[in-house]
Design a protein around this motif. Structure first.
Motif, mmCIF file in Angstrom:
data_model
loop_
_atom_site.group_PDB
_atom_site.id
_atom_site.type_symbol
_atom_site.label_atom_id
_atom_site.label_comp_id
_atom_site.label_asym_id
_atom_site.label_seq_id
_atom_site.Cartn_x
_atom_site.Cartn_y
_atom_site.Cartn_z
ATOM 1 N N GLY A 149 -9.728 -4.040 4.874
ATOM 2 C CA GLY A 149 -9.350 -5.435 4.634
ATOM 3 C C GLY A 149 -7.965 -5.549 4.020
ATOM 4 O O GLY A 149 -7.278 -6.557 4.187
ATOM 5 N N ASP A 150 -7.550 -4.521 3.292
ATOM 6 C CA ASP A 150 -6.199 -4.533 2.712
ATOM 7 C C ASP A 150 -5.139 -4.621 3.812
ATOM 8 O O ASP A 150 -4.081 -5.209 3.618
ATOM 9 N N TYR A 151 -5.447 -3.994 4.950
ATOM 10 C CA TYR A 151 -4.420 -3.880 5.984
ATOM 11 C C TYR A 151 -4.721 -4.543 7.323
ATOM 12 O O TYR A 151 -3.854 -5.172 7.901
ATOM 13 N N ALA A 186 -8.704 4.387 -4.753
ATOM 14 C CA ALA A 186 -7.754 3.675 -3.882
ATOM 15 C C ALA A 186 -7.214 2.422 -4.570
ATOM 16 O O ALA A 186 -6.005 2.186 -4.602
ATOM 17 N N GLN A 187 -8.086 1.606 -5.138
ATOM 18 C CA GLN A 187 -7.557 0.387 -5.770
ATOM 19 C C GLN A 187 -6.901 0.717 -7.112
ATOM 20 O O GLN A 187 -6.009 -0.004 -7.569
ATOM 21 N N ALA A 188 -7.328 1.839 -7.735
ATOM 22 C CA ALA A 188 -6.705 2.240 -9.006
ATOM 23 C C ALA A 188 -5.225 2.567 -8.829
ATOM 24 O O ALA A 188 -4.432 2.413 -9.756
ATOM 25 N N GLU A 189 -4.834 3.025 -7.626
ATOM 26 C CA GLU A 189 -3.434 3.424 -7.462
ATOM 27 C C GLU A 189 -2.481 2.228 -7.429
ATOM 28 O O GLU A 189 -1.273 2.387 -7.456
ATOM 29 N N HIS A 190 -3.029 1.009 -7.389
ATOM 30 C CA HIS A 190 -2.169 -0.178 -7.359
ATOM 31 C C HIS A 190 -1.435 -0.406 -8.668
ATOM 32 O O HIS A 190 -0.276 -0.835 -8.683
ATOM 33 N N ASP A 191 -2.139 -0.173 -9.786
ATOM 34 C CA ASP A 191 -1.636 -0.751 -11.034
ATOM 35 C C ASP A 191 -2.344 -0.081 -12.221
ATOM 36 O O ASP A 191 -3.566 0.062 -12.196
HETATM 37 ZN ZN ZN Z 1 -5.239 -2.328 -1.994
#
Ligand code: ZN
Ligand code: HSO
Length: 424
Positions: free
Chosen positions: A354-356, A251-256
């Motif tokens: 927490g992201d949203y 999930a966090q890998a898809e950011h950047d």
């Molecule tokens: Zn995120």
């Protein structure tokens, strides 16, 4: 994906993991020039940079009305989700508003602290694929909760600025919205132009140019932090479901492509299962290419520790933006870690909460700065000041201490300002 033993890591690899670089060094000079030009030439410079970098001719920078219209025209479902998230963020940040306090440490000596909101704040909202309505809420809501009178948002110009991002600006209570992007937006917010009022504090994530510009104006205005790519570290044991752990990493890998995504565990079978799950899930993701690049970069990997102690030490050195802790004694583990921006504990606590929507802020320290800094909060928009009132008795008790130190500093008038209040 390979599992790497922490004890086998080379010094070079450890440095890449623990000394993550924001990458703004090489553009600092170019950015300084942009900032200086906007400072000097105001709107003319903004128009020229918008032409050069965004390929648009801008008449009016102010698009506040468009944000209102966007709020009214987006899908009901999305508007409701924005409002729910905003309400949760507001409620959590309201708990952060400090109350003025005073003490009387000794008879006749009252001391206190009072908190004032800054007058104005600027929130940067990135454009393009990084246009996150959620980040707008994370910046604007705490400012408003703190009591900031004037909150301006700057976002890059586009044929159609992301309507959901615009709607979030309105929902969060932004007072002005400007279509200005990049380093020039930060300069405009910091120093003001004919069209843009200068602000006291600038917050919000952006690309390298925005971050470098924040570094440039820091000191003239307050800034929140120099944010880098997103990060997550999962700290788990065999009691965790590898499918969930892998999903957190991805999930966090898809950011950047430069995101730092790390799984750490003292259990060899669990480590292998997480690595296998990452390989299995990645091809199914829409942003597979970005995920792969992030997984491959030097700040990422699946790591096997000799013990939970070593896993904790690794996490403390990494100091991730987000940590996902899921283990048999996960609450004890939470008590053993300190270097993280925001922690997510247990099976049903994805970082995405927490992201949203759960209420905590997602603008968090990256690049290891979690060791020295905190995520965005009401504190960023508040200025504490102190006050005191002494009685004759209160001053009498301090009289000699003050005059002795004043005379020791050769500041006789300071001593006299005390003595003059007494007859003897
Ligand atoms: Zn995120
Ligand atoms: N995880 C990101 C924030 C974000 N996630 C926005 C989704 N949208 C940085 O903390």
């Amino acid at each position: 994906m390979d599992v790497q033993s922490i004890s086998d890591l080379s010094d070079r690899r450890r440095r890449a993991l623990f000394e993550r670089d924001s990458g703004i060094g090489e553009i600092r000079e170019d950015v300084a020039e942009i900032v200086e030009t906007v400072h000097h030439d105001g709107d003319d410079a903004l128009r020229e940079f918008s032409r050069r970098f965004d390929d648009v001719e801008i008449e009016d920078f102010d698009v506040t009305e468009q944000a209102v219209a966007a709020y009214e025209s987006i899908d009901d479902e999305v508007r409701e989700a924005i409002e729910t998230a905003a309400a949760n963020i507001r409620a959590f940040h309201e708990r952060q508003v400090p109350e003025d306090w005073s003490v009387e440490p000794s008879e006749g000596r009252e001391l206190g602290r009072k908190y004032y909101p800054l007058d104005s704040a600027g929130v940067y909202a990135p454009g393009g694929t990084a246009a996150y309505p959620s980040s707008v809420l994370m910046g604007v809501v705490p400012a408003k909760v703190a009591g900031v009178e004037h909150v301006a948002v700057a976002t890059p110009p586009a044929e159609e600025i992301n309507p959901v991002t615009m709607a979030a600006m309105h929902a969060a209570g932004a007072d002005a919205v400007y279509q200005i992007g990049g380093a020039q937006a930060i300069a405009a917010l910091a120093y003001g132009t004919e069209s843009v009022d200068p602000v006291d504090v600038i917050v919000g994530p952006g690309n390298r140019w925005v971050t470098a510009a924040k570094a440039e104006v820091r000191g003239d205005v307050r800034i929140d932090m120099l944010a880098g790519p997103s990060e997550v570290l999962t700290l788990t044991d065999a009691s965790a479901d590898p499918e969930i752990v892998a999903a957190e990493v991805i999930a966090q890998a898809e950011h950047d492509p430069n995101a730092g995504v790390v799984a750490v565990t003292p259990d060899a079978d669990h480590a292998q299962a997480v690595a296998d799950e990452i390989d299995r899930q990645t091809p199914a993701r829409e942003r597979e290419d970005i995920v792969r690049e992030a997984l491959d970069n030097d700040a990422s990997g699946v790591f096997l520790a000799d013990s939970m102690d070593e896993a904790v030490a690794f996490s403390e050195d990494y100091a991730p933006e987000h940590i996902f802790v899921h283990a048999e004694s996960e609450r004890d583990l939470l008590d053993r870690i300190t270097n993280y921006g925001s922690a997510f504990v247990g099976e049903f606590t994805p970082v995405a909460a927490g992201d949203y929507a759960s209420g905590t802020n997602h603008v968090l320290p990256t690049g290891g700065s979690a060791k020295i800094a905190s995520g965005l909060s009401v504190d960023d928009f508040i200025r504490p000041a102190t006050y005191q009132q002494l009685s004759e008795e209160g001053l009498g008790t301090l009289r000699e201490t003050i005059t002795t130190l004043a005379n020791a500093e050769g500041l006789e008038a300071h001593a006299q300002s005390v003595e003059t209040r007494f007859d003897d």
